[in-house]
Design an enzyme around this catalytic site. Structure first.
Site: not given
Ligand code: MV4
Length: 498
Positions: A118, A202, A237, A294
């Site tokens: 990341k 973040e 997730h 992917r």
């Molecule tokens: C976040 C977020 C809120 N704020 N970043 C979860 C999976 C990963 N790819 C990134 N994720 C998140 N990052 C910030 N700064 C909330 C999530 C997140 C989320 C993101 C996409 C789809 C589902 C999710 C479920 C919970 C939290």
């Protein structure tokens, strides 16, 4: 330019079949690999040739890079498609494939490596003006400094593992009092899960939507995007429902996100199919999160609305052909929805329910696509992901695609294992989903097992009575003049129970 004559699919199940179907359409010979648990699997029967690569556990079969490359050499294979999961985002595997003189159908090992971290990804896109969530640009080494930054950003904040992804290694910190404790946990989790304890901070975006952009890049520097997929309906997730296009984006925001996604791909010299993931807040501000290097599970919804076969494009790109699709040629036509059908019991905390598919009848008809890897009578192995199928519907409008999905779910007949179909039906019927106003909290906010449409808990006697009545009705001589009415509902129900 190298031409691919023979392709090995280093995967199993629905995605192996999906890839081989396109290969066959292109006149490319197919090779399947399989584990001892998958001897009778459909992907094995579909392939022109197939080779057992080891025992059931993935680590002894589908993840054996050395064995797989050896098979390629023995069978004169030109190229490997890794599908998703398994070796698909393993930069070392991509490198080994290349060093063996084979074509890896995917991005360069360098792109996989950069996007696998990341922090490296953030650093790579730093000069491209990509919107990113406020936070620390590099790994945290000084806690006092990190606390100062956190209070400047404002709580709640998120601690994320640089090597993490898909929600693994994330910790929410509500206030400064919790900071040290959560930081300790995040670092030790990241260290034990990924062997890399680097974490960054973040601002925590509450109730975000997950919107991702499909990109395609060739080996000549051309990159296009194929619009977005909305994947906010997820559980822990794990995506459950995906659709394209998103119900909330305006053409302007779509365009801006698409251009940002192309820039992310350009920043790492990307070629192949990739997905740039964003979170979107309720004001429709979007922020780049990560890039998946992917072919994704949910790629079919993009195929349905654009008419582009993504696997075919991946193969052409791997052969070194320039993209023939221009950005301005692409437009969104209609709406597609996908639900993932898992062998899990939604009434029992989604506990995996592996077993045998005693009844397995797919829905059919206009606008219905089923990507699966099973047939009636097959057992779902315990060793792998319990996804049975992806059910995709396509219509002129979102409403039509949803109505088709409900119809298709009701036509789907599966017995022998519990499935997430009733849960998917709950989502399709829900006002929040239908209105388009939902975020990643949808499932935890609205779903409880009692919301599932009650499939009648029939005792054996009742079942016998239903079956007896059904058989009587259907074995009656037709010519007695009086019409027999059997309702569709009762027919399906009888089938489902049988
Ligand atoms: C976040 C977020 C809120 N704020 N970043 C979860 C999976 C990963 N790819 C990134 N994720 C998140 N990052 C910030 N700064 C909330 C999530 C997140 C989320 C993101 C996409 C789809 C589902 C999710 C479920 C919970 C939290």
């Amino acid at each position: 330019m190298p031409k691919i004559h023979k392709l090995l699919v280093a995967n199993r199940g629905e995605i192996a079949l999906r890839i081989m179907r396109t290969a066959r359409e292109m006149g490319i010979q197919t090779v399947a690999i399989y584990s001892e648990a998958d001897r009778n699997a459909l992907h094995v029967r579909y392939a022109d040739e197939s080779v057992c690569v080891g025992p059931a556990p993935s680590s002894e079969s589908y993840l054996r890079a050395d064995v797989i490359i050896d098979v390629c050499n023995r069978l004169n294979v030109d190229a490997i498609h890794p599908g998703y999961g398994f070796l698909s985002e393993n930069a070392n595997f991509a490198r080994l494939v290349r060093e063996a003189g084979l074509i890896f159908i995917g991005p360069s090992p360098e792109s996989i490596e950069v996007m696998g971290s990341k922090l490296a990804a953030k650093a790579a896109v730093a000069h491209y003006n990509i919107p990113m969530v406020p936070g620390t640009p590099s790994a945290i080494t000084d806690r006092a400094e990190a606390k100062i930054i956190s209070s400047q950003i404002g709580y709640p904040i998120l601690i994320k593992a640089s090597a993490g992804g898909g929600g693994k290694g994330m910790r929410v910190v509500e206030n400064e009092v919790e900071f040290d404790e959560q930081m300790d946990r995040a670092v030790s989790e990241a260290q034990s899960a990924f062997g890399d304890g680097s974490v960054f901070i973040e601002k925590y975006v509450t109730s975000p939507r997950h919107v991702e952009i499909q990109v395609l890049g060739d080996q000549h520097g051309n990159i296009i995007h194929l619009f977005e997929r909305e994947c906010s309906v997820q559980r822990r997730h794990q995506k459950v429902v995906e659709e394209a296009p998103s119900a909330i984006l305006t053409p302007e925001i779509r365009d801006a996100m698409g251009r940002a996604a192309v820039d992310v791909a350009r920043a790492c010299g990307y070629y192949g199919a990739g997905t740039v993931e964003f979170i979107v807040n309720d004001a429709l501000d979007f922020y780049f999160l990560e890039m998946n290097t992917r072919l994704q599970v949910e790629h079919p919804v993009t195929e349905q609305i654009t008419g582009v076969d993504l696997v075919k494009q991946m193969i052409y790109i791997a052969e070194g052909k320039p993209l023939t699709i221009k950005q301005e040629d692409l437009q969104i036509k209609g709406h597609a929805v996908e639900v993932r059908v898992y062998a899990e019991d939604p009434a029992n905390n989604f506990l995996p329910d592996v077993g045998t598919l005693d009844t397995y009848v797919r829905p059919q008809g206009n606008g219905v696509r089923v990507d699966d890897g099973f047939e009636q009578g097959m057992a779902i192995p315990i060793y792998y992901d319990p996804m049975i199928a992806k059910l995709i519907t396509y219509g002129d409008t979102r409403e039509e695609a949803i109505q088709k999905m409900i119809r298709a779910i009701d036509e789907y007949q599966i017995s022998g294992v519990q499935t997430t179909l009733p849960f998917c039906r709950f989502v399709m019927e829900h006002d929040a989903f239908r209105s388009g106003h939902f975020d990643t909290g949808f499932v935890s906010k609205y779903f409880t097992p009692d919301k599932l449409t009650p499939t009648p808990d029939v005792t054996e006697t009742e079942l016998a009575a239903v079956l007896a009545a059904y058989l009587l009705e259907n074995t009656k001589p037709k010519s007695n003049g009086s019409a027999t009415v059997t309702t569709q509902k009762s027919k399906w129900k009888a089938n489902r129970l049988g």
